[in-house]
Design an enzyme around this catalytic site. Structure first.
Site, PDB file in Angstrom:
ATOM      1  N   THR A 225       4.023  -8.075   8.363  1.00 23.01           N
ATOM      2  CA  THR A 225       5.404  -7.527   8.620  1.00 23.01           C
ATOM      3  C   THR A 225       5.837  -7.858  10.131  1.00 23.01           C
ATOM      4  OG1 THR A 225       5.104  -5.852   7.061  1.00 23.01           O
ATOM      5  CG2 THR A 225       6.740  -5.351   8.786  1.00 23.01           C
TER       6      THR A 225
ATOM      7  N   TYR B 204      11.913  -5.998   2.904  1.00 21.55           N
ATOM      8  CA  TYR B 204      12.051  -7.312   3.690  1.00 21.55           C
ATOM      9  C   TYR B 204      11.084  -8.347   3.308  1.00 21.55           C
ATOM     10  CZ  TYR B 204       7.840  -4.998   5.429  1.00 21.55           C
ATOM     11  OH  TYR B 204       6.754  -4.400   5.504  1.00 21.55           O
TER      12      TYR B 204
ATOM     13  N   THR C 252       0.013  -5.475   7.605  1.00 22.97           N
ATOM     14  CA  THR C 252      -0.875  -4.080   7.762  1.00 22.97           C
ATOM     15  C   THR C 252      -1.653  -3.577   6.516  1.00 22.97           C
ATOM     16  OG1 THR C 252       1.168  -3.008   6.919  1.00 22.97           O
ATOM     17  CG2 THR C 252       0.694  -3.310   9.237  1.00 22.97           C
ATOM     18  N   ASP C 253      -1.206  -4.457   5.300  1.00 26.19           N
ATOM     19  CA  ASP C 253      -2.023  -3.904   4.199  1.00 26.19           C
ATOM     20  C   ASP C 253      -3.476  -3.979   4.127  1.00 26.19           C
ATOM     21  OD1 ASP C 253       0.296  -3.307   2.915  1.00 26.19           O
ATOM     22  OD2 ASP C 253       0.561  -4.868   1.602  1.00 26.19           O
TER      23      ASP C 253
ATOM     24  N   LYS D 266      -4.975   2.540   6.903  1.00 29.39           N
ATOM     25  CA  LYS D 266      -3.573   2.619   6.702  1.00 29.39           C
ATOM     26  C   LYS D 266      -3.495   3.925   5.857  1.00 29.39           C
ATOM     27  CE  LYS D 266       0.408   0.058   5.249  1.00 29.39           C
ATOM     28  NZ  LYS D 266       1.066  -1.168   4.686  1.00 29.39           N
TER      29      LYS D 266
ATOM     30  N   GLU E  38     -25.282  13.777  -4.568  1.00 24.53           N
ATOM     31  CA  GLU E  38     -24.518  13.576  -5.709  1.00 24.53           C
ATOM     32  C   GLU E  38     -25.066  13.024  -6.721  1.00 24.53           C
ATOM     33  OE1 GLU E  38     -21.908  13.412  -8.774  1.00 24.53           O
ATOM     34  OE2 GLU E  38     -21.569  14.550  -6.946  1.00 24.53           O
TER      35      GLU E  38
END
Length: 353
Positions: free
Chosen positions: A36, A50, A116-117, A189, A310
């Site tokens: 981006t 975009y 950013t992904d 993110k 767990e």
């Protein structure tokens, strides 16, 4: 004649006095990969619609004339892609280039512009495998440069300043976004439509305010120069996949990933890396076939997986991812499996990194 000699002497003296200031200016290389921060939209009102990876690195640099006040900057276009398309091969190429640059005496720091992904994955990868104290800063933006209130220009300016600063040395790979300095290990993110998208569950390392770095804490985990991993000695990353835990989950995805050659499967579990009783038998079977099973948590704000809490991890010979989210756990496993396939060694690595 005397006046001419004096004038020439004064000119030469002025040049000599000017040299140290030029020579002392830090040298920063910007490696551009797209995303981006190199994107463009149809109009200024489009901040989420975009096309990524359109603007070349030389135009990014030219768009911030004040960068020259901070450092001597040059750029290289390594890739021009949206970061969701990053592969292990892209990581290897980028890592080896960063490693080569930081070995050069005329390079004081490296900035990587990134979509950013998967920015958090690349930052953590570099944090694990590049052996240097020199600052490596990964930066992106949440809005393209064509949008109103675009964040890329300031993010990049801060990243260059960070990479050029002596106080950033030895702190591992850093992420400069939205005025914050975060560790490449911790940051993720958290939202996809806001400038303050990147957060660390344990808080930022510091802030950048008007070009000055302010530090609050230091990374506690092993990284960069203290890492046992070295990109220069790695030829390829191990195939590691992620399977998502949820209500009514079946074992289909786990078996399919193993059949396709995964050496480890990250279980992106609920809560404390919880594993449905419908899936446990398949995971035990796959572990018996040599596939590493690593329990992580997909809790958004910081999953923390406790060993043997767990599930009986010792009994099943499984590994827990500690506080690493599934995508970061995949990166560490892919790197660690280039050195060992012993589950106890893998668990040590997950505690230390």
């Amino acid at each position: 004649m005397l006046k001419r000699i004096v004038s020439r002497g004064l000119l030469m003296l002025a040049c000599v006095l000017a040299l140290p200031a030029f020579a002392d200016k830090p040298s920063v290389v910007i490696l551009a990969t797209g995303g981006t921060i190199a994107g463009a939209g149809a109009d200024a009102a489009k901040s989420a619609t975009y096309q990524a990876a359109k603007v070349p690195v030389d135009k990014l640099i030219a768009g911030i004339p004040t960068l020259a006040d901070v450092a001597s900057v040059r750029g290289e276009q390594v890739f021009q892609i949206a970061s969701e398309s990053f592969t292990n091969e892209h990581l290897m190429t980028l890592g080896k280039r960063v490693s080569a640059l930081v070995k050069q005496k005329d390079v004081d720091g490296v900035v990587v512009t990134h979509g950013t992904d998967t920015l958090e994955e690349t930052a953590y990868f570099l944090n694990l495998v590049v052996r240097t104290e020199k600052p490596i800063v990964v930066v992106g933006s949440m809005r393209p440069g064509t949008a109103m209130s675009a964040d890329g220009m300031l993010n990049l300016f801060n990243a260059v300043g960070l990479a050029a600063s002596k106080d950033a040395r030895g702190k591992g790979v850093l992420v400069a976004m939205n005025d914050e300095i975060n560790s490449g290990r911790d940051v993720s993110k958290m939202v996809n439509i806001q400038a303050g998208a990147f957060k660390s569950p344990w808080g930022p390392l510091g802030m950048v305010v008007e070009g000055k770095n302010y530090w609050f804490r230091l990374p506690a985990k092993r990284h960069t120069v203290n890492s046992e991993f070295d990109i220069d000695k790695i030829d390829a990353l191990a195939p590691v996949e992620i399977a998502y835990g949820h209500g009514n989950v079946s074992d289909t995805a786990y078996r399919a990933l193993a059949d396709k050659g995964a050496k480890a499967i990250i279980h992106a579990g609920t809560g404390n890396g919880s594993v449905s009783n419908r899936v446990v038998p398949a995971l035990r079977e796959l572990r018996g076939q040599g596939v590493q099973i690593i329990r992580s948590s997909h809790v958004n704000a910081g999953g923390f997986v406790l060993r043997n809490a767990e599930q009986p991890d010792d009994q099943y010979d499984w590994v827990v991812a500690h506080d690493l989210n599934p995508q970061k756990a995949r990166i560490l496993a892919a790197v660690a499996l280039t050195k060992t396939s012993d589950s106890k060694e893998l668990q040590r690595i997950f505690w230390e990194y």
